[in-house]
Design an enzyme around this catalytic site. Structure first.
Site, PDB file in Angstrom:
ATOM      1  CE  LYS A  98      -3.430   2.678   2.379  1.00 12.43           C
ATOM      2  NZ  LYS A  98      -3.725   3.253   3.701  1.00 12.43           N
ATOM      3  N   GLY A 159      -7.586   9.570   9.703  1.00  6.60           N
ATOM      4  CA  GLY A 159      -7.870   9.683  11.125  1.00  6.60           C
ATOM      5  C   GLY A 159      -8.861  10.757  11.514  1.00  6.60           C
ATOM      6  CB  ALA A 185      -8.027   8.293   4.486  1.00  6.37           C
ATOM      7  CG  ASN A 207      -6.029   1.862  11.508  1.00  2.00           C
ATOM      8  OD1 ASN A 207      -4.841   2.048  11.308  1.00  2.00           O
ATOM      9  ND2 ASN A 207      -6.435   1.347  12.661  1.00  2.00           N
ATOM     10  CB  THR A 208      -8.738   6.220  12.945  1.00  5.18           C
ATOM     11  OG1 THR A 208      -7.393   6.413  12.488  1.00  5.18           O
ATOM     12  CG2 THR A 208      -8.973   7.077  14.178  1.00  5.18           C
TER      13      THR A 208
END
Length: 256
Positions: A98, A159, A185, A207-208
Site C-alpha cells: 500500500k 484519522g 481514510a 483503521n482509526t
C-alpha cells in the site's frame, strides 16, 4: 449474486480492508480483525520488525488467513517509499504494497507527484501497488495506466473520521476506473462505509474508527455490516433522487 473482490488476480470475499494502527493492544487488534471479517490487513512498515516473529503486531496476524499488506506510511518522498517497500520484500513479505507518500505531517495528504514516481518504480520492479491518493480522477487514471492494482482515494484526511467529503470526485473515479476503487481514510462510522459502497466503490479501508472505538470488536462488526449493506444496496439499484416530492400512494381515486 455478488462476485468476489478481485485485486491483481486474487479473490477476496470481504470488501473491508483493515488497518492495524492505534489499537490499545495486540489482543484488541486481533479480536477486531476477526470480527471485521476482513481478509486484508495493512501494517505500517515503520511500526513493525518484519524479521522478528515475536513482533507484537505481526504475531497477532495469522498470515495463513489474512493477506498482510505492508504500507509505506511515514514516507515523505518517492525514494523513501520505494526503500520501505524493498525492505518488506527482502524480509519475506509478498510483493504487495500500500503506497503512501505523505510529506505534510499535519494533514497527511498524499503527494501526487511523488506517489506517481514511486508507483512507476515499484510496478517496474514487480510490486503489486495499491496507491493512497487524493480523490483526483486524472491521477487515478494515470496510476491505472501505469499498472496500479487499485486506486485508493481518500474520503477525508487520515484519522479525521469526517466521512466522505470528496464524494463528487470519488464518483468520477468509480465511473472511469477499470481497477478496484478502495475508499481509504476518514471513514469514521459504519454509515460512511455504507455510503462508499452504495456509490459503487469496490471496497473500503478502515483503521482509526475501529481502533479508537469504545469497543473495537463491536465496531469492527458494525463496519462489516455497513459494508455488506452498502454493497447489497448498490447491487439492488438505488432509486433516483428528486428535487420535488413524489407520492408513494395514488392521490386520486380515493374511496368515498
Amino acid at each position: 449474486m455478488d462476485k468476489p473482490l478481485v485485486i491483481a488476480g486474487r479473490s477476496f470475499q470481504s470488501r473491508l480492508l483493515l488497518g492495524t494502527g492505534k489499537f490499545s493492544s495486540s489482543e484488541a487488534m486481533k479480536r477486531a480483525i476477526e470480527a471485521s471479517g476482513s481478509e486484508v490487513v495493512t501494517v505500517a512498515l515503520r511500526r513493525v520488525e518484519l524479521e522478528n516473529p515475536q513482533d507484537s503486531i505481526l504475531s497477532a496476524i495469522d498470515t495463513s488467513r489474512y493477506l498482510l499488506l505492508p504500507n509505506t506510511s511515514g514516507a515523505r518522498d518517492a525514494l523513501e517509499a520505494v526503500r520501505l517497500a524493498r525492505l518488506a520484500r527482502a524480509a519475506g513479505c509478498e510483493p504487495w504494497v500500500k503506497l503512501e507518500v505523505t510529506p505534510d505531517p499535519h494533514y497527511l495528504l498524499p503527494d501526487p507527484v511523488e506517489t506517481l514516481k514511486a508507483a512507476e518504480i515499484l510496478i517496474k520492479e514487480g510490486f503489486i501497488v495499491l496507491p493512497y491518493i487524493n480523490a483526483d480522477p486524472i491521477l487515478a487514471k494515470r496510476l491505472e495506466d501505469l499498472g496500479a492494482a487499485t486506486v485508493m482515494p481518500l474520503g477525508s484526511p487520515i484519522g479525521s473520521n469526517r466521512g466522505i467529503r470528496t464524494r463528487d470526485s470519488i464518483a468520477i473515479i468509480i465511473e472511469k476506473a477499470n481497477v478496484p476503487v478502495v475508499v481509504d481514510a476518514g471513514l469514521g462510522a459504519p454509515s460512511h462505509a455504507a455510503e462508499a459502497m452504495e456509490m459503487g466503490a469496490d471496497a473500503v479501508l478502515v483503521n482509526t474508527a475501529i481502533a479508537v472505538a469504545g469497543d473495537p470488536e463491536a465496531m469492527a462488526k458494525a463496519f462489516r455490516k455497513g459494508v455488506e449493506a452498502g454493497r447489497e444496496a448498490y447491487l439492488a439499484g438505488l432509486g433516483s433522487t428528486r428535487a420535488t416530492a413524489e407520492a408513494s400512494s395514488p392521490l386520486t381515486g380515493f374511496l368515498r
